[in-house]
Design a protein around this motif. Structure first.
Motif, PDB file in Angstrom:
ATOM      1  N   ALA A 748       0.841  -1.201   0.000  1.00 26.08           N
ATOM      2  CA  ALA A 748       0.000   0.000   0.000  1.00 26.08           C
ATOM      3  C   ALA A 748       0.872   1.244   0.000  1.00 26.08           C
ATOM      4  O   ALA A 748       2.012   1.226   0.478  1.00 26.08           O
ATOM      5  N   SER A 749       0.339   2.321  -0.539  1.00 26.98           N
ATOM      6  CA  SER A 749       1.010   3.623  -0.512  1.00 26.98           C
ATOM      7  C   SER A 749      -0.020   4.691  -0.189  1.00 26.98           C
ATOM      8  O   SER A 749      -1.224   4.494  -0.393  1.00 26.98           O
ATOM      9  N   GLY A 750       0.475   5.805   0.296  1.00 29.89           N
ATOM     10  CA  GLY A 750      -0.458   6.873   0.623  1.00 29.89           C
ATOM     11  C   GLY A 750       0.225   8.157   1.007  1.00 29.89           C
ATOM     12  O   GLY A 750       1.450   8.305   0.902  1.00 29.89           O
ATOM     13  N   VAL A 751      -0.588   9.083   1.463  1.00 34.06           N
ATOM     14  CA  VAL A 751      -0.140  10.423   1.850  1.00 34.06           C
ATOM     15  C   VAL A 751      -0.562  10.675   3.288  1.00 34.06           C
ATOM     16  O   VAL A 751      -1.659  10.287   3.709  1.00 34.06           O
ATOM     17  N   GLY A 752       0.329  11.297   4.051  1.00 33.92           N
ATOM     18  CA  GLY A 752       0.028  11.638   5.441  1.00 33.92           C
ATOM     19  C   GLY A 752       0.050  13.136   5.653  1.00 33.92           C
ATOM     20  O   GLY A 752       0.846  13.862   5.040  1.00 33.92           O
ATOM     21  N   PHE A 753      -0.832  13.617   6.513  1.00 37.14           N
ATOM     22  CA  PHE A 753      -0.898  15.031   6.881  1.00 37.14           C
ATOM     23  C   PHE A 753      -0.688  15.116   8.391  1.00 37.14           C
ATOM     24  O   PHE A 753      -1.416  14.488   9.159  1.00 37.14           O
ATOM     25  N   ARG A 754       0.308  15.888   8.816  1.00 37.20           N
ATOM     26  CA  ARG A 754       0.683  15.927  10.225  1.00 37.20           C
ATOM     27  C   ARG A 754       0.639  17.358  10.749  1.00 37.20           C
ATOM     28  O   ARG A 754       1.072  18.297  10.067  1.00 37.20           O
ATOM     29  N   PHE A 755       0.147  17.500  11.981  1.00 35.98           N
ATOM     30  CA  PHE A 755       0.102  18.791  12.652  1.00 35.98           C
ATOM     31  C   PHE A 755       0.911  18.665  13.930  1.00 35.98           C
ATOM     32  O   PHE A 755       0.502  18.000  14.880  1.00 35.98           O
ATOM     33  N   ASP A 756       2.086  19.296  13.902  1.00 32.34           N
ATOM     34  CA  ASP A 756       3.047  19.169  14.994  1.00 32.34           C
ATOM     35  C   ASP A 756       2.834  20.296  16.004  1.00 32.34           C
ATOM     36  O   ASP A 756       3.058  21.462  15.696  1.00 32.34           O
ATOM     37  N   PHE A 757       2.395  19.920  17.213  1.00 35.19           N
ATOM     38  CA  PHE A 757       2.173  20.885  18.286  1.00 35.19           C
ATOM     39  C   PHE A 757       3.377  20.957  19.229  1.00 35.19           C
ATOM     40  O   PHE A 757       3.264  21.379  20.369  1.00 35.19           O
ATOM     41  N   THR A 758       4.537  20.503  18.811  1.00 28.89           N
ATOM     42  CA  THR A 758       5.785  20.459  19.555  1.00 28.89           C
ATOM     43  C   THR A 758       5.772  19.338  20.594  1.00 28.89           C
ATOM     44  O   THR A 758       6.649  18.462  20.580  1.00 28.89           O
ATOM     45  N   TYR A 759       4.814  19.351  21.509  1.00 27.58           N
ATOM     46  CA  TYR A 759       4.766  18.327  22.547  1.00 27.58           C
ATOM     47  C   TYR A 759       4.085  17.049  22.070  1.00 27.58           C
ATOM     48  O   TYR A 759       4.266  15.984  22.645  1.00 27.58           O
ATOM     49  N   PHE A 760       3.278  17.134  21.054  1.00 23.73           N
ATOM     50  CA  PHE A 760       2.659  15.954  20.457  1.00 23.73           C
ATOM     51  C   PHE A 760       2.293  16.266  19.019  1.00 23.73           C
ATOM     52  O   PHE A 760       2.300  17.429  18.593  1.00 23.73           O
ATOM     53  N   LEU A 761       1.986  15.217  18.274  1.00 23.28           N
ATOM     54  CA  LEU A 761       1.710  15.366  16.856  1.00 23.28           C
ATOM     55  C   LEU A 761       0.447  14.586  16.514  1.00 23.28           C
ATOM     56  O   LEU A 761       0.273  13.431  16.927  1.00 23.28           O
ATOM     57  N   ILE A 762      -0.478  15.217  15.799  1.00 23.02           N
ATOM     58  CA  ILE A 762      -1.694  14.563  15.317  1.00 23.02           C
ATOM     59  C   ILE A 762      -1.492  14.224  13.843  1.00 23.02           C
ATOM     60  O   ILE A 762      -1.045  15.064  13.059  1.00 23.02           O
ATOM     61  N   ARG A 763      -1.834  13.002  13.502  1.00 20.22           N
ATOM     62  CA  ARG A 763      -1.506  12.487  12.167  1.00 20.22           C
ATOM     63  C   ARG A 763      -2.761  11.958  11.462  1.00 20.22           C
ATOM     64  O   ARG A 763      -3.552  11.211  12.041  1.00 20.22           O
ATOM     65  N   PHE A 764      -2.929  12.349  10.195  1.00 17.78           N
ATOM     66  CA  PHE A 764      -3.991  11.839   9.339  1.00 17.78           C
ATOM     67  C   PHE A 764      -3.319  11.137   8.162  1.00 17.78           C
ATOM     68  O   PHE A 764      -2.618  11.780   7.380  1.00 17.78           O
ATOM     69  N   ASP A 765      -3.525   9.836   8.039  1.00 16.36           N
ATOM     70  CA  ASP A 765      -2.917   9.062   6.958  1.00 16.36           C
ATOM     71  C   ASP A 765      -4.002   8.472   6.068  1.00 16.36           C
ATOM     72  O   ASP A 765      -5.005   7.929   6.558  1.00 16.36           O
ATOM     73  N   VAL A 766      -3.804   8.576   4.773  1.00 15.96           N
ATOM     74  CA  VAL A 766      -4.731   8.041   3.785  1.00 15.96           C
ATOM     75  C   VAL A 766      -3.961   7.077   2.901  1.00 15.96           C
ATOM     76  O   VAL A 766      -2.940   7.448   2.309  1.00 15.96           O
ATOM     77  N   GLY A 767      -4.419   5.804   2.821  1.00 14.31           N
ATOM     78  CA  GLY A 767      -3.686   4.799   2.066  1.00 14.31           C
ATOM     79  C   GLY A 767      -4.553   4.052   1.069  1.00 14.31           C
ATOM     80  O   GLY A 767      -5.749   3.831   1.300  1.00 14.31           O
ATOM     81  N   LEU A 768      -3.945   3.672  -0.056  1.00 15.03           N
ATOM     82  CA  LEU A 768      -4.603   2.880  -1.088  1.00 15.03           C
ATOM     83  C   LEU A 768      -3.856   1.557  -1.262  1.00 15.03           C
ATOM     84  O   LEU A 768      -2.614   1.521  -1.184  1.00 15.03           O
ATOM     85  N   ARG A 769      -4.589   0.490  -1.518  1.00 16.97           N
ATOM     86  CA  ARG A 769      -4.002  -0.850  -1.643  1.00 16.97           C
ATOM     87  C   ARG A 769      -3.616  -1.117  -3.097  1.00 16.97           C
ATOM     88  O   ARG A 769      -4.470  -1.163  -3.975  1.00 16.97           O
ATOM     89  N   PHE A 770      -2.334  -1.320  -3.335  1.00 18.69           N
ATOM     90  CA  PHE A 770      -1.845  -1.613  -4.673  1.00 18.69           C
ATOM     91  C   PHE A 770      -1.633  -3.106  -4.880  1.00 18.69           C
ATOM     92  O   PHE A 770      -1.530  -3.565  -6.018  1.00 18.69           O
ATOM     93  N   LYS A 771      -1.533  -3.854  -3.789  1.00 17.11           N
ATOM     94  CA  LYS A 771      -1.413  -5.314  -3.875  1.00 17.11           C
ATOM     95  C   LYS A 771      -2.193  -5.911  -2.716  1.00 17.11           C
ATOM     96  O   LYS A 771      -1.889  -5.654  -1.550  1.00 17.11           O
ATOM     97  N   ARG A 772      -3.202  -6.723  -3.053  1.00 21.76           N
ATOM     98  CA  ARG A 772      -4.084  -7.277  -2.034  1.00 21.76           C
ATOM     99  C   ARG A 772      -3.820  -8.771  -1.886  1.00 21.76           C
ATOM    100  O   ARG A 772      -3.921  -9.529  -2.861  1.00 21.76           O
ATOM    101  N   PRO A 773      -3.475  -9.225  -0.678  1.00 23.75           N
ATOM    102  CA  PRO A 773      -3.201 -10.659  -0.499  1.00 23.75           C
ATOM    103  C   PRO A 773      -4.429 -11.538  -0.648  1.00 23.75           C
ATOM    104  O   PRO A 773      -4.306 -12.751  -0.835  1.00 23.75           O
ATOM    105  N   ASP A 774      -5.632 -10.961  -0.598  1.00 24.31           N
ATOM    106  CA  ASP A 774      -6.861 -11.736  -0.705  1.00 24.31           C
ATOM    107  C   ASP A 774      -7.319 -11.920  -2.147  1.00 24.31           C
ATOM    108  O   ASP A 774      -8.324 -12.594  -2.400  1.00 24.31           O
ATOM    109  N   VAL A 775      -6.585 -11.332  -3.100  1.00 21.39           N
ATOM    110  CA  VAL A 775      -6.973 -11.421  -4.517  1.00 21.39           C
ATOM    111  C   VAL A 775      -5.942 -12.274  -5.259  1.00 21.39           C
ATOM    112  O   VAL A 775      -4.764 -11.900  -5.338  1.00 21.39           O
ATOM    113  N   PRO A 776      -6.334 -13.437  -5.816  1.00 24.68           N
ATOM    114  CA  PRO A 776      -5.367 -14.296  -6.504  1.00 24.68           C
ATOM    115  C   PRO A 776      -4.970 -13.789  -7.889  1.00 24.68           C
ATOM    116  O   PRO A 776      -3.862 -14.056  -8.342  1.00 24.68           O
ATOM    117  N   GLU A 777      -5.843 -13.062  -8.576  1.00 26.37           N
ATOM    118  CA  GLU A 777      -5.538 -12.610  -9.929  1.00 26.37           C
ATOM    119  C   GLU A 777      -4.355 -11.647  -9.931  1.00 26.37           C
ATOM    120  O   GLU A 777      -4.301 -10.703  -9.136  1.00 26.37           O
TER     121      GLU A 777
END
Length: 816
Positions: A748-777
């Motif tokens: 999978a690959s994706g893009v993350g958006f992070r908001f760094d408040f110095t003492y902690f960081l809030i993270r939003f990650d969005v991912g898409l599946r490019f290879k699925r182990p449940d699909v034989p084709e």
């Protein structure tokens, strides 16, 4: 296409690359887009831009970036242009400096000095400038600096020329630790490091008053070949050729010597005499105060107002010893030991010289911290596209909220031990659908935890406490919890563990737990849950009432490359067993059905895993690689898998982010149908995972209160079972087999958006599946057919597409 705008995945990455480009251009002051200038001097030329071109063939690309950044800091204050950015392409210059050639000359001289400090002793720095008349009449001056580094001077030999034999012997014995080795660059930082290293070396060997003022550095760049006379003409030619080569590769002979100072006490060796400990020190009081009570121990004297702590407690963190030579390292270890203990705030140590002697008295001042501390916090988690409810259309988004309240006693039983009592309550919502009871709640949890931490080894073996380690701790952890997985089952948890933590050197932490009792009871199972266990045998073996009794050992370390501090490695390793010893409590020749409590519930297994992360830091970005491998082996014939709470899982904010929590695998096991009403947690005995992430700064927000960052990431991995879980022994898609490894890896690959408040960081990650182990084709490879409707649509087909191809998560701090 029914009016739907289709956006393939590649433009998304082009957008991310564009963001990187604009971000990089902004920070380097090569403005792309639109630049406005405000509050400038009318009808006068002002500095609009500074361009610096560095020519240094011997530097790598990354090193050039670092040196360029350093050169930018050398600009004179009267020549700096301050730029603020908005939306990556809009730039604003406020109050640009008036053009002044003297400021430009000072900047060029500063750059030349900086290059000399980096070992380039003959740099050439020049500048030109152009004046551009803007359409509104602004006279914008662009200054171009050219920095030609030249050839770096290297170390030929390094000598220690101290008149004191012991000082010279100590320096020679540690010469390999110097950064100034033969053929290494002679930089100001390397010389300063070597001076500091020698000072530390001497202060650790009794020379308490030794400082950098006692050392001077000399250099000799003369070329012996030019001053030698050889009768043989061929030998003379050889010497001249050698001289020519040295001009192309200049070298220097360095010598460290003692300054001729009249204060001989700075070259005197000092020893420790009396050690005084003030465990309830009041700021401003003297250790000689007659109102203080006194207790004499073997190595130190305790002087106190009230007996708040056991007298032996300070000795467990005291690295200084009466009669020893003074050691600066032991002095710092003592301060850090008391600080890490957490019973005192800002520990200080006074060093008192005894008149007309080479003896030192040590006074340790410990100001007690408040005994009780109260703390509360809230945790938030989010994962999209999961199936964990039995409603008709059961896929939704899970939002978890948990609250924690804790009360800590920092001086339990007068032993500077810590006891924390904590309660936790949490609830997980399915934001898209309701369960069979008509509520949005997916699960609830309530728990109580008691943790006790002693600042020593609690053991009958006293010799263990005599060993001088940086930290020694004993912990006792107890946990009681009740979890309700609505529509599936209820779970009771009781856990108690006893263990030890210790640190033998900086950034290396060990933890050993000789006893761990973990009992988890599952009851009130629903018919839907039981039907799931029948359909998926591997779940039937995992989700049962189980008892774990055994030992564990873990190790973690952080390594920072001393020659290149931007390279950082982190290693964590764990080894755990259950039933190898406590299995003796089982009745022999009995089965789980007719044996005792331990026959029925005690699980026997061995489990080990290792995690490694490697970070390459840059001034405004970082590349991070992560790898994880773990395997658990069930040992009992009656157990096909590990207990579910000891199994691995993938997906969620910290693992395989394009899948929801417990959403990937097991092996090539197909996904449950989108509208399936079955339990869909996926856990396994084996996990392999690799991660790569490029993190970069974008822009500060709200007057630098928050820093907006982004990331591009790729996750590769899956989970498997160790044994065959099918009742009849037929082919099991969940069992790990090397021949299926490639086919069953998820990518999978994706893009993350992070908001760094110095003492902690809030993270939003969005991912898409490019290879699925449940699909034989095609071995699971695919290019997700991304459309705006698929991403944001509310129809059943859109939700199903997201369930099969996409996931979004919220996390706190970095994933690895």
């Amino acid at each position: 296409m029914n009016g739907i705008i289709r956006i393939k995945i590649f433009p998304l990455f082009f957008l991310a690359i564009a963001l990187i480009f604009f971000s990089g251009c902004t920070t380097s002051k090569k403005y792309s887009g639109f630049t406005s200038v405000r509050k400038y001097q009318k009808n006068s030329p002002f500095i609009f831009k500074n361009n610096i071109t560095l020519t240094a063939p011997d530097l790598s690309k990354d090193d050039k970036v670092t040196v360029n950044s350093k050169l930018n800091t050398q600009l004179d204050d009267s020549a700096k242009v301050k730029v603020t950015d908005a939306f990556f392409i809009f730039h604003k210059i406020t109050k640009p400096p008036a053009f002044d050639t003297s400021a430009v000359i000072r900047s060029a001289n500063n750059m030349k000095t900086a290059m000399v400090n980096l070992g380039y002793y003959n740099p050439k720095v020049s500048y030109t400038y152009d004046t551009v008349i803007h359409r509104n009449g602004q006279k914008r001056v662009i200054i171009n600096y050219s920095v030609i580094a030249g050839i770096r001077t290297l170390v030929d030999t390094l000598a220690y020329l101290f008149s004191n034999p012991e000082l010279e012997k100590l320096a020679l014995s540690t010469k390999k630790e110097s950064l100034l080795q033969k053929n290494t660059p002679v930089t100001k930082s390397a010389i300063q490091f070597e001076t500091g290293r020698l000072v530390d070396l001497y202060r650790n060997n009794g020379y308490y008053k030794f400082t950098a003022d006692e050392i001077r550095v000399t250099g000799d760049t003369s070329i012996e070949a030019l001053t030698s006379v050889a009768e043989d003409p061929f030998e003379q030619l050889r010497l001249l050729e050698e001289a020519s080569q040295k001009r192309d590769k200049p070298t220097i002979r360095l010598g460290f010597q003692l300054n001729n100072l009249p204060d001989s006490s700075k070259l005197q060796k000092y020893y420790i005499d009396n050690i005084y400990v003030l465990p309830d020190y009041v700021p401003g009081e003297q250790y000689t105060d007659s109102s203080l009570q006194e207790h004499i121990s073997t190595n130190y004297i305790t002087r106190y107002h009230q007996r708040l702590y056991k007298f032996y407690i300070p000795g467990t963190h005291l690295y200084l010893k009466k009669g020893d030579v003074f050691s600066q390292d032991n002095y710092l270890k003592t301060i850090n030991g008391f600080y890490k203990l957490g019973a005192w705030e800002s520990p200080t140590i006074d060093i008192l010289e005894k008149k007309d002697t080479n003896l030192l008295d040590i006074v340790i001042k410990l100001n007690p911290i408040k005994k009780y501390a109260f703390e509360g916090n809230i945790e938030l988690s989010y994962s999209a596209n999961t199936t964990t409810t039995i409603s008709t259309s059961n896929s939704g988004n899970l939002l978890g909220v948990a609250g924690n309240l804790s009360l800590t006693n920092r001086n339990l039983w007068e032993q500077a031990a810590r006891m924390t009592n904590a309660v936790r309550a949490g609830v997980e919502f399915n934001t898209a659908h309701r369960n069979s009871n008509g509520t949005l709640i997916n699960s609830t949890e309530i728990g109580y935890t008691n943790n006790i931490l002693f600042p020593k080894f609690v053991t009958p073996f006293k010799k263990l406490n005599r060993k001088k380690l940086l930290t020694k701790q004993t912990f006792i952890n107890t946990n009681l919890s009740l979890i309700n997985r609505i529509d599936f089952f209820d779970q009771q948890i009781f856990n108690i563990g006893l263990g030890y933590n210790w640190t033998n050197k900086e950034n290396h932490i060990w933890s050993y737990k000789p006893f761990n009792f973990d009992y988890r009871r599952i009851y009130n199972r629903s018919e839907s849950f039981d039907s799931t266990l029948k359909l998926y045998p591997f779940l039937r073996y995992s989700f049962n009432t189980a008892l774990v009794m055994g030992q564990s050992l873990s190790y973690s370390s952080t390594y920072i490359n001393p020659k290149n501090p931007k390279l950082v490695g982190n290693l964590k390793a764990n080894l755990e067993e259950s039933g190898l010893i406590w299995g003796l409590l089982k009745q022999r020749k009995k089965t789980p059905q007719n044996g005792n409590f331990f026959n029925q519930y005690l699980k026997e297994f061995i489990k080990t895993d290792i995690k490694y992360t490697y970070t390459i830091n840059h001034p405004r970005s970082a590349i991070v690689f992560g790898a994880f491998a773990g395997v658990g082996i069930p040992l009992s014939k009656s157990d096909t898998t590990l207990p579910f709470f000891k199994q691995y899982f993938g997906g969620g904010p910290n693992s395989m982010r394009a899948w929801p929590v417990r959403g990937i695998g097991v092996g090539g096991q197909p996904l449950a149908a989108y509208s399936n009403s079955l339990f869909n947690d996926r856990t396994g005995d084996i996990q392999l995972e690799g991660n790569a992430e490029y993190r970069f700064n974008v822009a500060p927000l709200f007057s630098n209160a928050i820093f907006f960052k982004m990331a591009l990431f790729t996750d590769i991995g899956n989970i498997w079972n160790f044994k065959n879980t099918t009742p009849d022994g037929t082919n099991d898609p969940t069992q790990f087999k090397f021949k299926n490894l490639y086919k069953q890896l998820g990518v999978a690959s994706g893009v993350g958006f992070r908001f760094d408040f110095t003492y902690f960081l809030i993270r939003f990650d969005v991912g898409l599946r490019f290879k699925r182990p449940d699909v034989p084709e095609n071995d699971g490879w695919q290019i997700p057919n991304v459309t705006l409707k698929h991403l944001f649509g509310t129809s059943l087909s859109d939700r199903e597409w997201r369930y099969q191809n996409f996931n979004a998560t919220i996390g706190i701090d970095y994933p690895f």
